[in-house]
Design a protein around this motif. Structure first.
Motif, mmCIF file in Angstrom:
data_model
loop_
_atom_site.group_PDB
_atom_site.id
_atom_site.type_symbol
_atom_site.label_atom_id
_atom_site.label_comp_id
_atom_site.label_asym_id
_atom_site.label_seq_id
_atom_site.Cartn_x
_atom_site.Cartn_y
_atom_site.Cartn_z
ATOM 1 N N ARG A 33 -7.910 -39.185 65.878
ATOM 2 C CA ARG A 33 -8.105 -39.486 67.350
ATOM 3 C C ARG A 33 -8.938 -38.542 68.240
ATOM 4 N N ALA A 48 -12.551 -38.373 67.156
ATOM 5 C CA ALA A 48 -13.238 -39.690 67.635
ATOM 6 C C ALA A 48 -13.617 -39.419 69.195
ATOM 7 N N ALA A 49 -12.794 -38.863 69.889
ATOM 8 C CA ALA A 49 -12.965 -38.533 71.390
ATOM 9 C C ALA A 49 -14.072 -37.557 71.456
ATOM 10 N N VAL A 57 -17.301 -38.873 71.144
ATOM 11 C CA VAL A 57 -17.947 -39.823 72.343
ATOM 12 C C VAL A 57 -18.615 -38.961 73.411
ATOM 13 N N ASP A 111 -10.854 -41.223 76.860
ATOM 14 C CA ASP A 111 -11.759 -41.146 75.549
ATOM 15 C C ASP A 111 -10.825 -41.368 74.363
ATOM 16 N N LEU A 112 -9.600 -40.698 74.485
ATOM 17 C CA LEU A 112 -8.695 -40.685 73.425
ATOM 18 C C LEU A 112 -8.028 -42.260 73.311
ATOM 19 N N GLY A 114 -9.968 -44.787 73.602
ATOM 20 C CA GLY A 114 -11.399 -45.647 73.340
ATOM 21 C C GLY A 114 -11.501 -46.616 74.590
ATOM 22 N N ALA A 115 -11.220 -45.986 75.702
ATOM 23 C CA ALA A 115 -11.501 -46.875 77.093
ATOM 24 C C ALA A 115 -13.025 -46.362 77.627
ATOM 25 N N GLU A 116 -13.831 -47.279 77.872
ATOM 26 C CA GLU A 116 -15.002 -46.943 78.405
ATOM 27 C C GLU A 116 -15.107 -46.559 79.742
#
Length: 230
Positions: free
Chosen positions: A132, A135-136, A139, A203-204, A206-208
């Protein structure tokens, strides 16, 4: 043979691009803690000696730990605190408000009960947490790909203009944050840091965009401000 006072890197520079962990934070001299303020803000430290002046990089992730009082039991439901109010105030006053302003997350870690220690129910694994976080960070790296230094491609190093661009919130969220700022008497620096943390939480997840839940969680991480710590 004569000794010379040639400036050299200290602990904060040796920890550049890494973690600087300060255990028992109030046990450090207040003067030593106060000189951390500008290096934490700028990511560099300037040392002046008779032999010359040198500027060193010190972009670090500061992690600090401390007890709530000298005996460590203030607020503990199972043990009684032995400290007087003046003792607690003196202990906590070693950490200044401006230094706390530069720490993004204030987390309370109460002692665990025996039944919690015996609980065998598995939590989120380190491997899942790492995935996680990676991934953040991916981004954020893409978000700040135009930034020259790789160490600055993260939310924590956002400038004020970048915060306005990437941490936009709607009117209702703005009113909510303003109310929290007024109730907790937070500084403008804390305002920016709350938005940075909210952006990272988003970001963690997964929100824009930053959602209200992300903003509320970020506000909750100002626990030392909530408790009028200083």
């Amino acid at each position: 043979m004569f000794a010379t006072s040639i400036p050299g890197p200290g602990e904060i520079s040796l920890a550049h691009n890494g973690v600087l962990f300060l255990d028992e934070l109030p046990e450090f001299k207040r003067s030593a803690l106060e000189v951390l303020r500008q290096p934490l803000e700028d990511g560099k430290v300037t040392i002046s000696r008779s032999a010359g002046k040198i500027t060193l990089p010190c972009s670090v992730m500061l992690v600090a730990a401390m007890n709530p009082c000298p005996c460590g039991y203030t607020g503990d439901s199972s043990r009684e605190c032995r400290c007087s109010v003046p003792q607690i105030q003196r202990y906590r006053s070693k950490i200044s408000g401006p230094l706390l302003d530069r720490i993004d997350l204030h987390i309370e870690a109460p002692s665990l009960r025996i039944e919690e220690l015996r609980n065998s129910e598995p939590g989120e694994s380190s491997a899942v947490m790492r995935a996680r976080c990676e991934a953040a960070r991916s981004v954020q790296n893409e978000r700040f790909q135009a930034t020259e230094l790789a160490s600055d491609r993260c939310n924590a190093r956002m400038s004020h203009s970048q915060i306005r661009q990437h941490c936009a919130i709607n009117k209702e969220q703005g009113d909510l944050l303003q109310q929290a700022m007024e109730q907790l008497s937070l500084s403008a620096r804390a305002y920016d840091r709350i938005l940075k943390v909210a952006r990272t939480i988003a970001d963690l997840a997964g929100a824009e965009h930053i959602q209200t839940a992300h903003l509320l969680e970020a506000i909750q991480y100002r626990s030392l401000d909530r408790n009028l710590f200083y």
